[in-house]
Design a protein around this motif. Sequence first.
Motif, short mmCIF file in Angstrom:
data_model
loop_
_atom_site.label_atom_id
_atom_site.label_comp_id
_atom_site.label_asym_id
_atom_site.label_seq_id
_atom_site.Cartn_x
_atom_site.Cartn_y
_atom_site.Cartn_z
N ARG A 37 0.57 -1.21 0.23
CA ARG A 37 0.05 -0.20 -0.15
C ARG A 37 1.27 1.28 0.31
NH1 ARG A 37 -4.55 -2.38 3.80
NH2 ARG A 37 -3.87 -4.32 3.22
N SER A 38 1.94 0.59 -0.20
CA SER A 38 3.03 2.05 0.17
C SER A 38 3.34 2.95 -1.62
CB SER A 38 3.78 1.78 1.17
OG SER A 38 5.11 1.07 -0.55
N GLY A 39 2.91 2.31 -2.39
CA GLY A 39 3.27 3.15 -3.44
C GLY A 39 4.61 3.46 -4.23
N ILE A 40 4.89 1.94 -3.03
CA ILE A 40 6.78 1.74 -4.30
C ILE A 40 5.92 1.81 -5.00
CG2 ILE A 40 7.18 -0.31 -2.50
CD1 ILE A 40 9.73 1.21 -1.93
N ALA A 41 5.60 0.57 -5.61
CA ALA A 41 5.35 -0.08 -6.71
C ALA A 41 5.06 0.72 -7.61
CB ALA A 41 4.27 -1.15 -6.39
N GLU A 42 4.27 1.83 -7.82
CA GLU A 42 4.10 2.90 -8.77
C GLU A 42 5.62 3.30 -8.83
OE1 GLU A 42 2.34 2.40 -6.22
OE2 GLU A 42 -0.13 2.45 -7.21
N GLU A 43 6.02 4.14 -8.38
CA GLU A 43 7.56 4.06 -8.03
C GLU A 43 8.61 3.85 -8.57
OE1 GLU A 43 8.72 7.55 -6.77
OE2 GLU A 43 6.72 8.52 -5.72
N LEU A 44 8.62 2.58 -8.27
CA LEU A 44 10.10 1.00 -8.94
C LEU A 44 9.89 1.40 -9.96
CD1 LEU A 44 10.04 -1.25 -6.47
CD2 LEU A 44 12.12 0.17 -7.43
N PHE A 45 8.01 0.86 -10.68
CA PHE A 45 7.50 0.46 -12.03
C PHE A 45 8.16 1.93 -13.17
CE2 PHE A 45 4.47 0.32 -15.58
CZ PHE A 45 4.39 -0.86 -15.64
N GLU A 46 7.97 3.20 -12.30
CA GLU A 46 8.62 4.00 -13.69
C GLU A 46 9.87 4.39 -13.91
OE1 GLU A 46 6.98 7.68 -12.29
OE2 GLU A 46 7.86 8.50 -13.88
N ALA A 47 10.16 3.88 -12.21
CA ALA A 47 11.91 4.22 -12.57
C ALA A 47 12.30 3.45 -13.25
CB ALA A 47 12.88 4.53 -10.85
N VAL A 48 11.99 1.78 -13.41
CA VAL A 48 12.57 0.63 -13.84
C VAL A 48 11.94 0.42 -15.27
CG1 VAL A 48 12.79 -1.99 -14.20
CG2 VAL A 48 12.72 -1.10 -11.76
N HIS A 49 11.20 0.94 -15.54
CA HIS A 49 10.96 1.28 -17.25
C HIS A 49 11.45 2.50 -18.02
CE1 HIS A 49 8.59 -2.39 -17.37
NE2 HIS A 49 7.92 -1.65 -16.36
N LEU A 50 11.98 3.42 -16.94
CA LEU A 50 12.89 4.71 -18.14
C LEU A 50 14.29 4.00 -18.55
CD1 LEU A 50 12.73 7.66 -15.21
CD2 LEU A 50 12.15 7.13 -17.64
N TRP A 51 14.77 2.88 -17.83
CA TRP A 51 16.16 1.94 -18.40
C TRP A 51 15.71 1.19 -19.08
CZ3 TRP A 51 19.49 5.06 -17.54
CH2 TRP A 51 19.59 6.09 -16.04
N THR A 52 14.67 0.23 -19.11
CA THR A 52 14.96 -1.21 -20.13
C THR A 52 13.92 -0.52 -21.13
OG1 THR A 52 12.79 -2.23 -18.44
CG2 THR A 52 15.17 -2.89 -17.81
N ARG A 53 13.40 -0.04 -21.39
CA ARG A 53 11.97 -0.21 -22.43
C ARG A 53 12.29 -0.09 -23.65
NH1 ARG A 53 8.58 5.02 -20.68
NH2 ARG A 53 10.47 6.91 -21.04
N ARG A 54 13.15 0.19 -23.72
CA ARG A 54 13.28 0.47 -25.04
C ARG A 54 14.64 -0.91 -25.45
NH1 ARG A 54 15.45 5.26 -26.81
NH2 ARG A 54 15.56 3.87 -28.93
N LEU A 55 14.97 -1.88 -24.84
CA LEU A 55 15.19 -3.14 -25.07
C LEU A 55 13.87 -4.08 -25.91
CD1 LEU A 55 17.19 -3.63 -21.86
CD2 LEU A 55 18.40 -3.37 -23.87
N PRO A 56 15.00 -5.13 -26.95
CA PRO A 56 13.68 -5.87 -27.07
C PRO A 56 12.77 -6.68 -26.29
CG PRO A 56 15.60 -6.35 -28.07
CD PRO A 56 16.31 -5.27 -27.47
N GLY A 57 11.49 -7.07 -25.99
CA GLY A 57 11.20 -7.61 -24.52
C GLY A 57 11.38 -6.86 -22.73
N GLY A 58 11.32 -4.99 -23.54
CA GLY A 58 11.73 -4.02 -22.27
C GLY A 58 11.15 -4.11 -21.33
N LEU A 59 9.38 -4.18 -21.37
CA LEU A 59 8.46 -3.60 -20.39
C LEU A 59 8.38 -5.53 -19.63
CD1 LEU A 59 5.63 -2.47 -22.86
CD2 LEU A 59 6.81 -0.79 -20.60
N ALA A 60 8.57 -6.34 -20.72
CA ALA A 60 8.95 -7.51 -19.60
C ALA A 60 10.63 -8.08 -18.26
CB ALA A 60 8.65 -9.04 -19.80
N LEU A 61 10.86 -7.08 -19.24
CA LEU A 61 12.44 -7.69 -18.20
C LEU A 61 12.50 -6.27 -17.34
CD1 LEU A 61 15.07 -7.19 -21.03
CD2 LEU A 61 14.87 -8.95 -19.87
#
Lengths: 440, 181
Positions: free
Chosen positions: A75-99
């Motif tokens: 319930r802390s909202g940390i998931a939303e923060e992490l999601f955004e941060a991690v995807h900033l780095w991985t989303r351009r890779l093949p399968g980046g969202l899943a990675l």
Amino acid sequence: MTEYLPLFMLAAMFALIFVGVQVAFALAGTALIFGYLVFQDAVIFQFMDKVEDIASNYVLAAVPLFVFMGTMLERSGIAEELFEAVHLWTRRLPGGLALGTVLMCVIFAASTGVIGATETVVGLLAIPVMLKYAYSKPLICGTICAGGSLGTIIPPSVVVVVLGPVADVSVGDLLVGMIFPGLIMAGLYLLYIFLLCVLRPAAGPRIPPAPDEPPLARRLLVTAHALLPPLFMIFAVLGSIMLGWAAPTEAAALGALGAVLLTLFYRRFSLAMLRDSVLKTLRITAMIMAILLGGTIFTGVFFAAGGIALTNQAVAYFDLQAWELLFLLLGMAFLAGFVLDWISILLIFIPIFMPLVTGAGFNPVWFCILFLIIIQTSYLTPPLAPAIFYLRGIAPPSITLLDMYKGVLPFILLQAVTLALVMTFPQTVLWLPSKLLGFN
Amino acid sequence: MEGRAALPQRPGQAGLKGLLGVLDRISGSTGALAAWLVVPLIAASCYEVFSRYVMGAPTIWAYEVGTMVMGTHFLIGLAYTLREGEHVRVDLFYAQVSRKKRALIDAFTYVVLLLPVAAWLSIGLAQKVAAAWESQERSGMSAFNPVIWPFRAVMCAAFALLALQALAQLIRCYQILRDAE
């Protein structure tokens, strides 16, 4: 006939469980009936001893603490923060969202001890985005289910807190010993997703660069804001155990305190939310402890009524080599995983397995980690797969049950690969605890 | 529910419903109280670490107080968790059968399995509480060494609560079976 009583007891217990009797009551009830047949009124004294043992085991206090930590983090909202941060780095890779989703699950799993909550939170965030970018549905399902269930094998883990006392192995050794196997499993997931999306780009298409791609400094800031608090928590819990500063229970308490501070940091704290969290913590804890009580009572009666002699006879009769025995035991636990949940598998099998395992000369810590990897499969194997159950609760109707079954299959195979690796190289488990905690 | 209300009530039916309400409230309020025990559990364990490393002196009480708080937490919570239906079961078969058959399975569980265990444990523990009170037995687990009867009394109460909630669940089964006729 009485020498075969333990067998009837096992059969009766399994029959009751499959009819749908609550697992805890099936265990305690059969123990009472069969225990009464053998020991008459004396059976209740054994029951009371077990209750007192479990109610006075300080290590088990880590169960409510880790569960509470999980319910607060959810319930802390940390998931939303992490999601955004991690995807900033991985989303351009093949399968980046899943990675990115798997990476986020690893961080989440390393800061909490329970699964289920993780999967729902991560799934709600990641599924819509992956659907939007036309990721293959089985890949989406597999990623969410497998990533979401990493909580067991990435320390800290509630499963280990229960496993330690039941198997008579130090919880600290297990928590440190599972670090590499956990990372190997998560690493294999990442590798598989990456290779799949390189070979079949349609499974996880690359996302075109957005016109408003944030500058590097901004990305670093977002990442730091999202990543530092969980890293601090991971250090508070795992670090304090690894450095020998705190017992697992104390480390769990530090983590629970950290989770409360985190909800304050992200401004999500409220009394209503705390109340929800403590009530949910109690329900999950009481459920786990009830099965622990029932299981301990059951195996107590099972062994006292001659169950040990019977299992030893069976093993001697089949004249198994040590490795054959190991495969047999793990195979039984794997099959049980199709229908039973982790806590039931653990409580029913570990007390019967451990004497055989140590008798065959295997390292108990190593065996416990193999067992943990097997338990991992029980989350994903249909028909009773908690991971799929949670996913059905949050997935849009366009994702079918068949997508889910297809999706988890490769990940179950990857778990088998992890199992094979850890079996072949026991150092993956034993090296770190021997370095840090000085055990051999 | 509304449709049912128009039917003539059999004698004792209202009493049964009232009893069910009382039993449910007992589990609910004891559970809600026990749930908050995680807070002192966190506080005691964190204080112990703080006291050991920052003050340089471990407490003598944190270990045993932590243990008793943990025991009280989950034991008292057993009845509440039963009320909330959160004790896990394998519902491969259970989910497929009719409401009436499910009620029969549950009734069997409570009468044959759970009630005997919970009731007998609570009676047996009551005798142990009395014995520990007589002898003023102490725990002997640490330097804190508290008298043991209060914690035993909690265990005894927890299983009494569980038996009462099992009774409440049994009333529910009876209501389902009666309505099915």
